[in-house]
Design an enzyme around this catalytic site. Structure first.
Site, mmCIF file in Angstrom:
data_model
loop_
_atom_site.group_PDB
_atom_site.id
_atom_site.type_symbol
_atom_site.label_atom_id
_atom_site.label_comp_id
_atom_site.label_asym_id
_atom_site.label_seq_id
_atom_site.Cartn_x
_atom_site.Cartn_y
_atom_site.Cartn_z
ATOM 1 N N HIS A 60 0.842 -1.206 0.000
ATOM 2 C CA HIS A 60 0.000 0.000 0.000
ATOM 3 C C HIS A 60 0.876 1.255 0.000
ATOM 4 O O HIS A 60 1.427 1.641 1.021
ATOM 5 C CB HIS A 60 -0.932 0.020 1.210
ATOM 6 C CG HIS A 60 -1.933 1.133 1.167
ATOM 7 N ND1 HIS A 60 -3.301 0.921 1.170
ATOM 8 C CD2 HIS A 60 -1.776 2.486 1.103
ATOM 9 C CE1 HIS A 60 -3.930 2.079 1.120
ATOM 10 N NE2 HIS A 60 -3.020 3.059 1.083
ATOM 11 N N HIS A 62 1.345 5.326 -2.222
ATOM 12 C CA HIS A 62 0.845 6.283 -3.221
ATOM 13 C C HIS A 62 2.050 6.866 -3.953
ATOM 14 O O HIS A 62 2.661 7.824 -3.479
ATOM 15 C CB HIS A 62 0.045 7.397 -2.536
ATOM 16 C CG HIS A 62 -1.184 6.897 -1.845
ATOM 17 N ND1 HIS A 62 -2.444 7.055 -2.364
ATOM 18 C CD2 HIS A 62 -1.338 6.224 -0.679
ATOM 19 C CE1 HIS A 62 -3.333 6.501 -1.541
ATOM 20 N NE2 HIS A 62 -2.687 5.994 -0.510
ATOM 21 N N GLN A 155 -9.541 9.685 -4.775
ATOM 22 C CA GLN A 155 -9.152 10.443 -3.575
ATOM 23 C C GLN A 155 -10.242 11.379 -3.053
ATOM 24 O O GLN A 155 -10.397 11.558 -1.862
ATOM 25 C CB GLN A 155 -7.891 11.261 -3.897
ATOM 26 C CG GLN A 155 -7.425 12.198 -2.803
ATOM 27 C CD GLN A 155 -6.785 11.460 -1.642
ATOM 28 O OE1 GLN A 155 -5.648 11.043 -1.713
ATOM 29 N NE2 GLN A 155 -7.543 11.294 -0.561
ATOM 30 N N HIS A 213 -9.719 2.206 0.325
ATOM 31 C CA HIS A 213 -9.371 2.988 1.514
ATOM 32 C C HIS A 213 -10.636 3.002 2.374
ATOM 33 O O HIS A 213 -11.566 3.753 2.086
ATOM 34 C CB HIS A 213 -8.982 4.416 1.141
ATOM 35 C CG HIS A 213 -7.570 4.541 0.662
ATOM 36 N ND1 HIS A 213 -7.119 3.942 -0.471
ATOM 37 C CD2 HIS A 213 -6.505 5.202 1.206
ATOM 38 C CE1 HIS A 213 -5.824 4.224 -0.615
ATOM 39 N NE2 HIS A 213 -5.429 4.981 0.382
ATOM 40 N N GLU A 216 -10.942 5.157 6.995
ATOM 41 C CA GLU A 216 -9.702 5.754 7.490
ATOM 42 C C GLU A 216 -10.049 7.040 8.242
ATOM 43 O O GLU A 216 -9.832 8.161 7.777
ATOM 44 C CB GLU A 216 -8.740 6.054 6.329
ATOM 45 C CG GLU A 216 -7.362 6.505 6.812
ATOM 46 C CD GLU A 216 -6.430 6.924 5.685
ATOM 47 O OE1 GLU A 216 -6.862 6.909 4.515
ATOM 48 O OE2 GLU A 216 -5.279 7.290 5.977
ATOM 49 N N ASP A 312 2.310 3.443 2.870
ATOM 50 C CA ASP A 312 1.297 4.443 2.532
ATOM 51 C C ASP A 312 1.876 5.666 1.822
ATOM 52 O O ASP A 312 1.475 5.963 0.709
ATOM 53 C CB ASP A 312 0.508 4.867 3.783
ATOM 54 C CG ASP A 312 -0.895 5.375 3.455
ATOM 55 O OD1 ASP A 312 -1.297 5.294 2.280
ATOM 56 O OD2 ASP A 312 -1.580 5.851 4.379
HETATM 57 ZN ZN LIG Z 1 -3.443 5.134 1.295
#
Ligand SMILES: [Zn+2]
Length: 416
Positions: A60, A62, A155, A213, A216, A312
């Protein structure tokens, strides 16, 4: 192949009691035994009793936002939501070249720590899909060396973003490996549920994996996970589905968690925790006591549910620090989840190897075994506990018999 036959002597393979010799031929592991004698003309490498693990896996991260911290400004509150705002500003400046240059640098950093497989989320709440186009190109360019899996990540939401559903479909058509969602960021609970339904159905239609996701947030009312697990079960997607983060689970009441655990087990879904970034971003609205904000890794693991760890973010609006080194994630993860028993520490490399391989669906080619591709890493430590404590450097990373990254043993001189 540059080395038709290579004999590596004296490696501790994973948590084996004793060391073994390993022969590579034509890119595959030809033999593993306590002692192998060199054949004529065979190249010999001395492993010196060091640790060999299957390639490390980043499950995981980005990469589209990697190495952008401070552009155009730093995230000073340290919240997920300010991070999304800052990224929204930086996103307007994206070009294919910019994304490829930064992601390429981040991947090479990761490779220097023994990572060979990377699952990267890529923001598709962009009408131009610039980051996605860049990472699709990079995936192809690196194909023989690093396996890059791309997740279409909305996102700014699917139902809460203009043309969100159409952008997800376009991403699926362009060739992503998995589809994501962000239920806790949608405007309403109804949108959250609808977004999960939409993504699971789209994944079934395009035969893609799912990695959401999910929840979170420190809001105990954020319950995307139960919807996601139910869809995974009912649509037969099962372990093709992954729930990332699930930090709200930290705050759920225990009675609810007991019921949820049953559903998670039935559904067969995978979980990814990002302990470093979650401890940084969560608990920000608490005064004291302050929640750790990490999902229930210990309880999930004990229930037999597959959990892996991810970094992450690497130097971006959600994490100002970091190199991509997964050792930092495992170390932090063990402390914050209180998985510090001897056996828990001994097995913890699995969070960034075997467990992650299940999440990424790497199949039978993954792992150090005779007949499999000769893909593995050698770390500068005698075993995993030592590697973890001393932040052991990479000695070698082999990909199908080819050396793709290397380092030298660390030396220290104490001058007293
Ligand atoms: Zn993430």
């Amino acid at each position: 192949m540059s080395n038709p036959s290579l004999l590596i002597k004296d490696l501790r393979i994973e948590d084996a009691e004793s060391t073994s010799d390993l022969r590579i031929r034509d890119g595959r592991i030809a033999a593993i035994a306590p002692r192998l004698d060199p054949t004529d003309g065979e190249e010999i490498v001395h492993g010196a009793g060091r640790l060999a693990l299957p390639p490390l896996i980043e499950s995981h991260v980005h990469l589209d936002s990697a190495l952008t911290a401070g552009q155009p400004r730093y995230n000073e509150t340290g919240t997920l939501f300010e991070g999304i705002e800052v990224w929204g500003e930086r996103k307007r400046e994206l070009t294919v070249e910019d994304v490829k240059e930064r992601a390429g640098r981040a991947i090479r950093q990761q490779a220097g720590f023994g990572i060979q497989y990377v699952r990267s989320h890529v923001d598709v709440t962009d009408p131009e899909l610039t980051a996605l186009r860049a990472l699709l190109e990079l995936r192809e360019e690196l194909r023989d060396t690093i396996t890059l899996q791309l997740v279409a990540f909305p996102q700014e939401g699917i139902l809460s973003f203009p043309d969100g559903p159409q952008l997800m479909r376009r991403a699926a058509e362009m060739g992503v490996d998995a589809l994501g969602a962000i239920p806790h960021f949608e405007f309403t609970r109804e949108y959250a549920v609808e977004s999960l339904n939409l993504v699971c159905e789209l994944a079934a239609e395009f035969d893609l994996l799912v990695d959401v996701h999910c929840d979170e947030i420190d809001d105990e009312a954020s319950r995307g996970l139960e919807t996601l697990a139910t869809r995974a079960l009912e649509l037969g997607l099962r372990d093709r589905v992954t729930a990332s983060h699930t930090t709200a689970m930290h705050s759920y009441n225990n009675a609810y968690v007991v019921r949820l655990m049953r559903l998670l087990t039935l559904s067969g879904i995978n979980m990814v925790s990002n302990p470093l970034v979650n401890t940084h971003l969560q608990g920000r609205t608490d005064t004291y006591p302050k929640r750790r904000g990490v999902t229930r890794v210990k309880e999930l693991t004990e229930a037999g549910i597959n959990v892996s760890f991810g970094q992450d973010d690497i130097v971006d609006p959600w994490n100002p620090l970091g190199t991509g080194n997964l050792r930092d994630v495992v170390l932090n993860g063990l402390y914050v989840t209180q998985m510090m028993g001897h056996e828990q520490i001994r097995r913890s490399y699995r969070f960034i190897t075997h467990n992650a391989a299940r999440t990424l669906h790497l199949g039978e080619d993954y792992g150090i075994d005779v007949g499999r591709p000769a893909s593995f890493v050698i770390l500068d430590a005698a075993d995993w506990q030592e590697a973890l404590s001393w932040n052991a450097g990479l000695i070698a990373s082999y990909r199908e018999g080819r050396l793709i990254a290397r380092g030298t043993p660390a030396t220290r001189e104490i001058l007293f």
